[in-house]
Write an enzyme that holds these catalytic residues in place. Structure first.
Site, mmCIF file in Angstrom:
data_model
loop_
_atom_site.group_PDB
_atom_site.id
_atom_site.type_symbol
_atom_site.label_atom_id
_atom_site.label_comp_id
_atom_site.label_asym_id
_atom_site.label_seq_id
_atom_site.Cartn_x
_atom_site.Cartn_y
_atom_site.Cartn_z
ATOM 1 N N GLY A 155 -7.632 -33.168 13.603
ATOM 2 C CA GLY A 155 -7.512 -32.536 15.159
ATOM 3 C C GLY A 155 -8.434 -31.232 15.144
ATOM 4 O O GLY A 155 -8.676 -30.782 16.219
ATOM 5 N N THR A 156 -8.188 -30.590 14.034
ATOM 6 C CA THR A 156 -8.701 -29.130 13.993
ATOM 7 C C THR A 156 -10.210 -29.084 13.999
ATOM 8 O O THR A 156 -10.667 -28.163 14.963
ATOM 9 C CB THR A 156 -8.331 -28.404 12.544
ATOM 10 O OG1 THR A 156 -7.093 -28.475 12.473
ATOM 11 C CG2 THR A 156 -8.945 -27.331 12.267
ATOM 12 N N ASN B 152 3.413 -28.230 20.410
ATOM 13 C CA ASN B 152 3.855 -28.736 18.883
ATOM 14 C C ASN B 152 5.159 -27.960 18.292
ATOM 15 O O ASN B 152 5.564 -28.557 17.377
ATOM 16 C CB ASN B 152 2.547 -28.571 17.749
ATOM 17 C CG ASN B 152 2.106 -27.244 17.894
ATOM 18 O OD1 ASN B 152 1.303 -26.697 18.943
ATOM 19 N ND2 ASN B 152 1.995 -26.301 16.789
ATOM 20 N N GLN C 52 -0.390 -33.456 19.949
ATOM 21 C CA GLN C 52 0.999 -34.096 20.087
ATOM 22 C C GLN C 52 1.419 -34.820 21.113
ATOM 23 O O GLN C 52 2.561 -35.160 21.296
ATOM 24 C CB GLN C 52 1.839 -32.676 20.148
ATOM 25 C CG GLN C 52 1.558 -31.929 18.755
ATOM 26 C CD GLN C 52 2.102 -32.331 17.630
ATOM 27 O OE1 GLN C 52 2.940 -33.446 17.432
ATOM 28 N NE2 GLN C 52 1.964 -31.672 16.431
ATOM 29 N N SER D 67 -5.503 -36.852 16.857
ATOM 30 C CA SER D 67 -5.513 -36.820 15.375
ATOM 31 C C SER D 67 -4.913 -38.152 14.821
ATOM 32 O O SER D 67 -3.705 -38.361 15.442
ATOM 33 C CB SER D 67 -4.829 -35.686 14.900
ATOM 34 O OG SER D 67 -4.656 -35.344 13.570
ATOM 35 N N HIS E 239 -3.066 -38.570 11.741
ATOM 36 C CA HIS E 239 -1.982 -38.678 10.730
ATOM 37 C C HIS E 239 -0.781 -38.145 11.658
ATOM 38 O O HIS E 239 0.411 -38.468 11.154
ATOM 39 C CB HIS E 239 -2.323 -37.554 9.719
ATOM 40 C CG HIS E 239 -2.214 -36.212 10.114
ATOM 41 N ND1 HIS E 239 -1.199 -35.276 9.683
ATOM 42 C CD2 HIS E 239 -3.144 -35.532 10.737
ATOM 43 C CE1 HIS E 239 -1.328 -34.018 10.166
ATOM 44 N NE2 HIS E 239 -2.492 -34.347 10.740
ATOM 45 N N THR F 255 -21.198 -38.626 6.159
ATOM 46 C CA THR F 255 -20.759 -40.327 5.827
ATOM 47 C C THR F 255 -19.267 -40.447 6.532
ATOM 48 O O THR F 255 -18.341 -39.598 6.268
ATOM 49 C CB THR F 255 -20.641 -40.426 4.506
ATOM 50 O OG1 THR F 255 -22.038 -40.281 4.049
ATOM 51 C CG2 THR F 255 -20.371 -41.867 4.301
ATOM 52 N N CYS G 195 1.875 -26.031 10.689
ATOM 53 C CA CYS G 195 0.188 -25.287 10.494
ATOM 54 C C CYS G 195 0.228 -23.781 10.510
ATOM 55 O O CYS G 195 -0.611 -23.184 10.084
ATOM 56 C CB CYS G 195 -0.494 -25.943 11.653
ATOM 57 S SG CYS G 195 -0.558 -27.668 11.959
HETATM 58 N N1 PLP Z 1 -3.634 -29.314 17.776
HETATM 59 C C1 PLP Z 1 -2.206 -29.462 17.739
HETATM 60 C C2 PLP Z 1 -1.295 -29.486 18.808
HETATM 61 C C3 PLP Z 1 -1.307 -29.531 16.389
HETATM 62 O O1 PLP Z 1 -0.013 -29.911 16.281
HETATM 63 C C4 PLP Z 1 -2.260 -29.751 15.326
HETATM 64 C C5 PLP Z 1 -1.614 -30.280 13.764
HETATM 65 O O2 PLP Z 1 -0.430 -29.923 13.758
HETATM 66 C C6 PLP Z 1 -3.812 -29.807 15.363
HETATM 67 C C7 PLP Z 1 -4.257 -29.695 16.535
HETATM 68 C C8 PLP Z 1 -4.479 -29.937 14.263
HETATM 69 O O3 PLP Z 1 -4.394 -31.314 13.758
HETATM 70 P P1 PLP Z 1 -4.840 -31.937 12.204
HETATM 71 O O4 PLP Z 1 -3.619 -31.652 11.468
HETATM 72 O O5 PLP Z 1 -5.349 -33.156 12.186
HETATM 73 O O6 PLP Z 1 -5.950 -30.771 11.825
#
Ligand code: PLP
Length: 391
Positions: free
Chosen positions: A72-73, A156, A186, A206, A208, A248, A335
């Site tokens: 997601g990042t 989050n 989220q 994302s 996971h 890849t 995070c």
């Molecule tokens: N955006 C939100 C609101 C999140 O809570 C998170 C991770 O907790 C992310 C982005 C980042 O996702 P990833 O862990 O896949 O990098």
């Protein structure tokens, strides 16, 4: 173990693990290879892409493109830096354009925007006090200089759901060319929405967080943004993912994402109700404990997150206590837990620094049970009585 940290990450579901094993053990060829084995895994990747896209549209007619990323990042970075750079104007000493975000975004949005600010773009933040987006701020800041508006759907740390549709409408009325991006990490598979119902041109998700493997995310991009070339890559190389994200493909991760999304969408109503049942049980049990406060958003929220301030007990102390009882919860978001700063979303919500410092996040889903909710509440009640209170 009581695992109440589902917003940090989830256990991969059985179907996701099976899909991943298939890619690792049987279909391990490079999905971009043109031989038979490559074509075979390439097809499975495209099926997974369809499954994730169709989950994002909740079975309704899907459009647009889904670009797989490492997280997601990365998807947030691609959306923000990629769209702003595509629209960038030469610096003339004044601002190169305005980016609107909320004041409680994830670090990946804040940091990407900070890097753009250093390049000469202006970043304005909209308040989210009490878990509600300030539409007054939105109206004050929206003008013709806005090139990007990025706002999360579900917070989050508090679970607050933001009315991004109204925000994006306000922005578009003043800046029709602006790109509207939503970090829905989220919210995906937690509430029903589609890119259309939230009015977003781009949406981050994302794997996971929904029972897929770690290391796989995706950015949804509308056909309009693609056609108008309002996005450029931030990673260059072999031209995979429509040349928007070279590298890849992580086929095991992608297949796990497809499997998890498919299962989630099929079982959505039951999983939602099961999560709500755990929430209700927790709220009921926690409301009987003295010396704590649940930070419930004023407006709507996702069911699986409850922020709890335990007055005068540092979250770190409580976390260690819980951990000793085999209970997993977070202080603020996982995070942000490496930083020493006070959580921005909690401050934005209206908590004082001292309160934020004593706040834990419970996050749960359909796999948790009412018994776990009860057990958790009794551990918390014991902890409140036995742990050292700060003055
Ligand atoms: N955006 C939100 C609101 C999140 O809570 C998170 C991770 O907790 C992310 C982005 C980042 O996702 P990833 O862990 O896949 O990098």
């Amino acid at each position: 173990m009581i695992y109440f940290d589902q917003s940090a990450t989830t256990k991969p579901s059985e179907t996701a693990v099976q899909a991943m094993l298939d890619a690792l053990q049987n279909s391990y060829a490079n999905p971009s290879s043109t031989h038979k084995a490559g074509v075979e895994i390439g097809r499975k990747v495209e099926t997974a892409r369809k499954d994730v896209l169709s989950a994002l549209f909740f079975g309704k007619q899907a459009s647009g493109r889904l670009i797989f990323t490492s997280s997601g990042t990365e998807a947030n970075n691609l959306a923000i830096i990629g769209s702003v750079h595509s629209k960038s104007r030469p610096s003339n000493g004044t601002s190169r354009g305005t980016i609107l975000i909320s004041d409680s975004e994830h670090a990946s949005v804040n940091a990407a925007c900070a890097s753009l600010e250093a390049e000469g773009f202006t970043v304005k933040t909209i308040r989210t006090n009490g878990g509600k987006l300030s539409m007054e701020d939105a109206r004050n800041y929206a003008d013709g200089s806005v090139i990007l508006c990025s706002c999360m759907l579900a917070n989050n740390e508090t679970g607050a759901l933001y009315d991004v549709k109204t925000l994006f409408d306000i922005v578009r009325a003043k800046a029709p060319q602006a790109v509207c991006h939503c970090d829905a990490v989220q919210a995906f598979m937690k509430i029903k929405f589609t890119p259309k119902t939230i009015g977003a041109d781009m949406v981050t998700i994302s794997g996971h967080k929904i029972g897929a493997a770690k290391g796989i995310g995706a950015l949804y991009i509308s056909d309009d943004v693609i056609k108008a070339k309002k996005i450029t890559p931030i990673i260059y190389g072999g031209g995979q993912e429509s040349a928007l994200r070279s590298g890849t493909l992580n086929s095991p991760g992608i297949l796990s994402f497809g499997a998890a999304a498919k299962a989630d969408v099929q079982d959505f109503d039951k999983r939602f109700q099961d999560t709500v049942a755990v929430r209700n049980r927790l709220m009921d049990a926690l409301s009987k404990i003295q010396g704590i406060r649940m930070n419930i958003p004023e407006g709507q929220h996702v069911p699986g997150i409850i922020s709890v301030t335990v007055f005068s007990i540092k979250s770190e102390t409580m976390l260690n206590y819980m951990s000793a009882h085999d209970v997993c919860v977070s202080a603020g978001s996982a995070c942000a837990s490496h930083g020493t700063h006070v959580s921005r979303p909690l401050a934005a919500f209206g908590l004082t620094d001292a309160e934020a410092d004593c706040t834990i996040r419970l996050s749960f889903n359909h796999s948790n049970t009412a018994e776990e909710a009860d057990q958790f509440a009794s551990f918390l009640a014991e902890g409140v009585l036995s742990l050292v209170h700060i003055k």
